[in-house]
Write a protein that holds these residues in place. Structure first.
Motif, PDB file in Angstrom:
ATOM      1  N   LEU A 238     -61.528  38.774  16.380  1.00 27.07           N
ATOM      2  CA  LEU A 238     -62.763  38.149  15.891  1.00 27.07           C
ATOM      3  C   LEU A 238     -63.962  38.448  16.798  1.00 27.07           C
ATOM      4  N   GLU A 239     -63.689  39.108  17.924  1.00 30.41           N
ATOM      5  CA  GLU A 239     -64.710  39.472  18.906  1.00 30.41           C
ATOM      6  C   GLU A 239     -65.408  38.254  19.495  1.00 30.41           C
ATOM      7  N   ILE A 240     -64.620  37.187  19.762  1.00 30.68           N
ATOM      8  CA  ILE A 240     -65.217  35.989  20.343  1.00 30.68           C
ATOM      9  C   ILE A 240     -64.562  35.583  21.653  1.00 30.68           C
ATOM     10  N   MET A 241     -63.520  36.302  22.079  1.00 28.92           N
ATOM     11  CA  MET A 241     -62.858  35.932  23.321  1.00 28.92           C
ATOM     12  C   MET A 241     -63.129  36.958  24.401  1.00 28.92           C
ATOM     13  N   GLY A 242     -63.394  36.441  25.585  1.00 31.86           N
ATOM     14  CA  GLY A 242     -63.585  37.296  26.745  1.00 31.86           C
ATOM     15  C   GLY A 242     -62.696  36.859  27.886  1.00 31.86           C
ATOM     16  N   LYS A 243     -62.769  37.573  28.968  1.00 38.07           N
ATOM     17  CA  LYS A 243     -61.946  37.287  30.143  1.00 38.07           C
ATOM     18  C   LYS A 243     -62.206  35.882  30.678  1.00 38.07           C
ATOM     19  N   THR A 244     -63.413  35.411  30.562  1.00 33.15           N
ATOM     20  CA  THR A 244     -63.765  34.087  31.068  1.00 33.15           C
ATOM     21  C   THR A 244     -63.148  32.952  30.258  1.00 33.15           C
ATOM     22  N   ASP A 245     -62.583  33.256  29.104  1.00 34.16           N
ATOM     23  CA  ASP A 245     -61.969  32.239  28.251  1.00 34.16           C
ATOM     24  C   ASP A 245     -60.475  32.070  28.499  1.00 34.16           C
ATOM     25  N   CYS A 246     -59.906  32.821  29.417  1.00 36.26           N
ATOM     26  CA  CYS A 246     -58.457  32.796  29.645  1.00 36.26           C
ATOM     27  C   CYS A 246     -57.954  31.414  30.039  1.00 36.26           C
ATOM     28  N   ASP A 247     -58.645  30.744  30.950  1.00 40.25           N
ATOM     29  CA  ASP A 247     -58.185  29.421  31.373  1.00 40.25           C
ATOM     30  C   ASP A 247     -58.303  28.395  30.250  1.00 40.25           C
ATOM     31  N   ALA A 248     -59.344  28.479  29.451  1.00 39.12           N
ATOM     32  CA  ALA A 248     -59.486  27.558  28.323  1.00 39.12           C
ATOM     33  C   ALA A 248     -58.356  27.757  27.324  1.00 39.12           C
ATOM     34  N   LEU A 249     -58.005  29.002  27.067  1.00 38.24           N
ATOM     35  CA  LEU A 249     -56.905  29.289  26.150  1.00 38.24           C
ATOM     36  C   LEU A 249     -55.579  28.834  26.753  1.00 38.24           C
ATOM     37  N   ALA A 250     -55.404  29.007  28.050  1.00 32.81           N
ATOM     38  CA  ALA A 250     -54.179  28.568  28.712  1.00 32.81           C
ATOM     39  C   ALA A 250     -54.028  27.049  28.603  1.00 32.81           C
ATOM     40  N   ARG A 251     -55.114  26.322  28.793  1.00 33.05           N
ATOM     41  CA  ARG A 251     -55.059  24.853  28.653  1.00 33.05           C
ATOM     42  C   ARG A 251     -54.693  24.472  27.227  1.00 33.05           C
ATOM     43  N   TYR A 252     -55.243  25.186  26.260  1.00 30.68           N
ATOM     44  CA  TYR A 252     -54.901  24.914  24.867  1.00 30.68           C
ATOM     45  C   TYR A 252     -53.410  25.129  24.620  1.00 30.68           C
ATOM     46  N   VAL A 253     -52.858  26.216  25.133  1.00 35.88           N
ATOM     47  CA  VAL A 253     -51.441  26.535  24.929  1.00 35.88           C
ATOM     48  C   VAL A 253     -50.547  25.460  25.557  1.00 35.88           C
ATOM     49  N   VAL A 254     -50.918  24.996  26.746  1.00 31.26           N
ATOM     50  CA  VAL A 254     -50.145  23.948  27.423  1.00 31.26           C
ATOM     51  C   VAL A 254     -50.169  22.657  26.609  1.00 31.26           C
ATOM     52  N   VAL A 255     -51.348  22.255  26.167  1.00 37.81           N
ATOM     53  CA  VAL A 255     -51.480  21.008  25.410  1.00 37.81           C
ATOM     54  C   VAL A 255     -50.789  21.127  24.048  1.00 37.81           C
ATOM     55  N   GLU A 256     -50.843  22.300  23.450  1.00 34.63           N
ATOM     56  CA  GLU A 256     -50.165  22.518  22.180  1.00 34.63           C
ATOM     57  C   GLU A 256     -48.659  22.307  22.334  1.00 34.63           C
ATOM     58  N   GLU A 257     -48.107  22.806  23.422  1.00 37.96           N
ATOM     59  CA  GLU A 257     -46.680  22.615  23.676  1.00 37.96           C
ATOM     60  C   GLU A 257     -46.362  21.137  23.923  1.00 37.96           C
ATOM     61  N   LEU A 258     -47.228  20.440  24.665  1.00 34.52           N
ATOM     62  CA  LEU A 258     -47.035  19.004  24.881  1.00 34.52           C
ATOM     63  C   LEU A 258     -47.081  18.237  23.562  1.00 34.52           C
ATOM     64  N   PHE A 259     -47.956  18.649  22.669  1.00 33.87           N
ATOM     65  CA  PHE A 259     -48.038  18.018  21.346  1.00 33.87           C
ATOM     66  C   PHE A 259     -46.732  18.199  20.580  1.00 33.87           C
ATOM     67  N   GLU A 260     -46.173  19.393  20.636  1.00 33.53           N
ATOM     68  CA  GLU A 260     -44.906  19.653  19.953  1.00 33.53           C
ATOM     69  C   GLU A 260     -43.785  18.791  20.525  1.00 33.53           C
ATOM     70  N   VAL A 261     -43.735  18.656  21.843  1.00 29.16           N
ATOM     71  CA  VAL A 261     -42.713  17.820  22.486  1.00 29.16           C
ATOM     72  C   VAL A 261     -42.888  16.362  22.078  1.00 29.16           C
ATOM     73  N   ALA A 262     -44.125  15.865  22.103  1.00 26.91           N
ATOM     74  CA  ALA A 262     -44.388  14.473  21.711  1.00 26.91           C
ATOM     75  C   ALA A 262     -44.034  14.240  20.245  1.00 26.91           C
ATOM     76  N   SER A 263     -44.291  15.229  19.410  1.00 25.01           N
ATOM     77  CA  SER A 263     -43.967  15.114  17.984  1.00 25.01           C
ATOM     78  C   SER A 263     -42.461  15.035  17.769  1.00 25.01           C
ATOM     79  N   LYS A 264     -41.702  15.870  18.495  1.00 26.71           N
ATOM     80  CA  LYS A 264     -40.238  15.837  18.386  1.00 26.71           C
ATOM     81  C   LYS A 264     -39.678  14.530  18.929  1.00 26.71           C
ATOM     82  N   THR A 265     -40.282  14.013  19.995  1.00 27.06           N
ATOM     83  CA  THR A 265     -39.842  12.740  20.570  1.00 27.06           C
ATOM     84  C   THR A 265     -40.002  11.620  19.556  1.00 27.06           C
ATOM     85  N   LEU A 266     -41.078  11.650  18.824  1.00 27.43           N
ATOM     86  CA  LEU A 266     -41.339  10.595  17.838  1.00 27.43           C
ATOM     87  C   LEU A 266     -40.390  10.676  16.652  1.00 27.43           C
TER      88      LEU A 266
END
Length: 155
Positions: A63-91
């Motif tokens: 989409l030509e909207i991601m750059g090198k400076t966005d890596c940490d933001a994307l990493a935080r999203y991936v971590v939280v997404e995984e936490l959401f999946e774990v919380a969903s399975k727990t429920l």
């Protein structure tokens, strides 16, 4: 309060603001394109998270909207997404659902993860509404040629 500055391509596509050629060139030269070299998942991600990071990064680069400076933001999203999946399975666990206190605790954890995930997704353009704000619309094609084009001295 002033509106957020829009990219020149978006202004031209909308066709609502008339800029001189010099203004367009100046705005184009002042815009900073994203640095797309060296986009890699941070070391603190596990292998599953790195795989997800690469998949989402590839989509965002297309989409030509991601750059090198966005890596940490994307990493935080991936971590939280995984936490959401774990919380969903727990429920969904019958043992958790049988205990009201555990159910409330798991629901609160899921709600917090959802809010964090949604906020991160919005920042990255991964939601429909945020992507609509990021994507530059295509200018409509002229159906018939302009009769004054023959007087244009730039071509």
């Amino acid at each position: 309060m002033a509106n957020q500055r829009q990219p020149i391509q978006l202004i031209k596509a909308k066709g609502k603001k008339h800029l001189t050629k010099n203004e367009i060139e100046e705005r184009t030269n002042s815009e900073i394109p994203p640095i797309t070299d060296g986009i890699a998942p941070p070391d603190y991600l596990n292998e599953v998270q790195k795989k997800r990071f690469r998949a989402v990064a590839e989509d965002l680069q297309a989409l030509e909207i991601m750059g090198k400076t966005d890596c940490d933001a994307l990493a935080r999203y991936v971590v939280v997404e995984e936490l959401f999946e774990v919380a969903s399975k727990t429920l969904q666990d019958p043992e958790v659902l049988a205990d009201p206190e555990k159910t409330v605790s798991a629901t609160l954890a899921l709600e917090k993860c959802f809010k964090m995930c949604r906020a991160a997704a919005g920042d990255l353009g991964l939601t429909i509404s945020s992507r609509c704000k990021l994507v530059v619309p295509k200018a409509p094609e002229d159906k018939k040629p302009n009769k004054f084009n023959r007087f244009d001295k730039t071509g």
